[in-house]
Design an enzyme around this catalytic site. Structure first.
Site, short mmCIF file in Angstrom:
data_model
loop_
_atom_site.label_atom_id
_atom_site.label_comp_id
_atom_site.label_asym_id
_atom_site.label_seq_id
_atom_site.Cartn_x
_atom_site.Cartn_y
_atom_site.Cartn_z
N TYR A 160 10.94 3.47 0.02
CA TYR A 160 10.18 4.68 0.35
C TYR A 160 11.12 5.79 0.82
O TYR A 160 11.00 6.94 0.41
CB TYR A 160 9.15 4.35 1.42
CG TYR A 160 8.28 5.50 1.84
CD1 TYR A 160 7.18 5.89 1.06
CD2 TYR A 160 8.52 6.20 3.02
CE1 TYR A 160 6.37 6.95 1.45
CE2 TYR A 160 7.71 7.26 3.42
CZ TYR A 160 6.63 7.63 2.63
OH TYR A 160 5.82 8.67 3.03
N SER A 175 -7.83 11.44 1.62
CA SER A 175 -7.70 11.08 3.04
C SER A 175 -6.37 11.60 3.59
O SER A 175 -5.53 12.11 2.85
CB SER A 175 -7.77 9.55 3.22
OG SER A 175 -6.64 8.93 2.62
#
Length: 369
Positions: A252, A100
């Protein structure tokens, strides 16, 4: 006047006078309250607070002006359409996290240009759906599914062994698989999950694929999908965010900074192997991962985020360009090399820690060849 009445009047007079006297004294001696507030702030902590505030503010402004859909549309006016017309029939490409989002758009773009594409996915069902769709929409049947959980060192090593048995050269490795998990999650192997996928997984698969990349030199290249969020974070050796309260967004950003520094290191270390190493960031794209991990961000910029195809544009561009036009170790955005550090963000010198980080990663997975 009776004695009783006289006594009452006398007491009343004395009480009134006493009250007046007290009142006068109170008026003449109004109490003063002095409040002394001693606040001690560490100069170092204040400096760090201001530095973080500057990084976030500068990133927010820079990002809003450049990373959104309008930024892409503005930059695309300078794109050369011929850059994307190259065919790469017969070239073998690996794209991780390709079921995706940007990974899917990348795999689709490479397959539509004739490449043999291996999509690496963790989930077999979603991987098979992506495989079928890419094959049917591009007409390219040379698209294959490989199952591998990039958060697992054992899985990466197993996948590497299986793939090496094919004895085929790899022309393009796209390290796209990424994760932003807001809560601290530990893998079965004992690693913090964001780190395991974004850093350890990226490092491991790249190192283990080097022999196959060398087979396609001098055209081989490794493209790692980083994030503009790395502008807010310096490189740190606290790879698993152990030193403080866990913050998934900051972890992150740290992971993505490591990817950029690793790419510099790979470009330097393997400069004689005929492999180009590049990082890029896709801007702010509307993908399933962003919607899930950053719902507030996604909602606040609804209608302003890039499509997955716009986010993948520079990945495909890097895969197609002659290597002499590219800078190994460079960081790219919207088909151009861009700075890796914001002005006055004090992140540049932190890249000196990369050797220590590489040693740690090698100790975790024994990936070095």
């Amino acid at each position: 006047m009776s004695l009783k009445n006289w006594r009452f009047q006398t007491v009343l007079w004395n009480t009134k006078n006493l009250g007046g006297s007290v009142k006068n004294r109170m008026q003449s001696a109004t109490p003063t309250i002095t409040l002394r507030l001693n606040v001690r702030i560490s100069v170092g902590l204040l400096a760090m607070f201001l530095l973080k505030a500057w990084r976030s503010t500068a990133f927010g402004v820079y990002g809003y002006l450049n990373f959104t859909k309008s930024g892409f549309l503005g930059h695309s006016k300078n794109f050369n359409p011929e850059d994307m017309s190259t065919r790469i029939d017969g070239k073998n490409c690996i794209v991780t996290g390709a079921n995706s989002g940007i990974g899917y758009a990348t795999a689709h773009g490479l397959a539509s240009r004739g490449a043999t594409v291996y999509i690496v996915c963790r989930n077999k069902e979603r991987g098979e759906a992506a495989l079928s769709e890419i094959q049917s929409t591009t007409g390219n049947q040379n698209v294959h599914l490989e199952i591998c959980d990039l958060s697992s060192v054992n899985d990466i090593q197993s996948f590497s062994s299986r793939f090496k048995a094919k004895e085929i050269p790899i022309h393009v490795l796209v390290n796209n698989a990424g994760l932003l998990e807001n809560s601290r999650v530990t893998t079965s192997e004992g690693y913090e999950l964001n780190f395991a996928v974004n850093v350890l997984g990226t490092y491991g698969i790249t190192e283990l694929m080097l022999p196959l990349l060398e087979k396609s030199q001098p055209d081989a290249r490794v493209i790692t999908v980083s994030s503009g969020g790395m502008y807010t974070a310096p490189l740190t050796t606290d790879l698993q965010f152990k030193g403080e309260k866990f913050d998934g967004v900051e972890q992150y950003a740290r992971n993505k900074r490591v990817q950029v520094a690793l790419t510099e290191k790979w470009a330097e270390k393997y400069s004689n192997k005929g492999i180009g190493f590049y990082t890029m960031h896709p801007g702010w794209a509307e993908t399933p991962g962003v919607t899930k991990s950053l719902p507030s961000f996604s909602k606040s910029l609804e209608g302003k985020l890039r499509t997955s195809e716009e986010g993948a544009d520079t990945v495909i561009w890097l895969a197609l360009q002659p290597k002499e036009k590219l800078v190994s170790g460079g960081f790219y955005f919207d088909r151009a090399e861009v700075p890796k550090h914001l002005a006055f963000a004090a992140t540049k010198s932190s890249h000196d820690a990369i050797d220590s980080i590489v040693a740690t990663l090698d100790s975790f997975g024994n990936f070095s060849i």
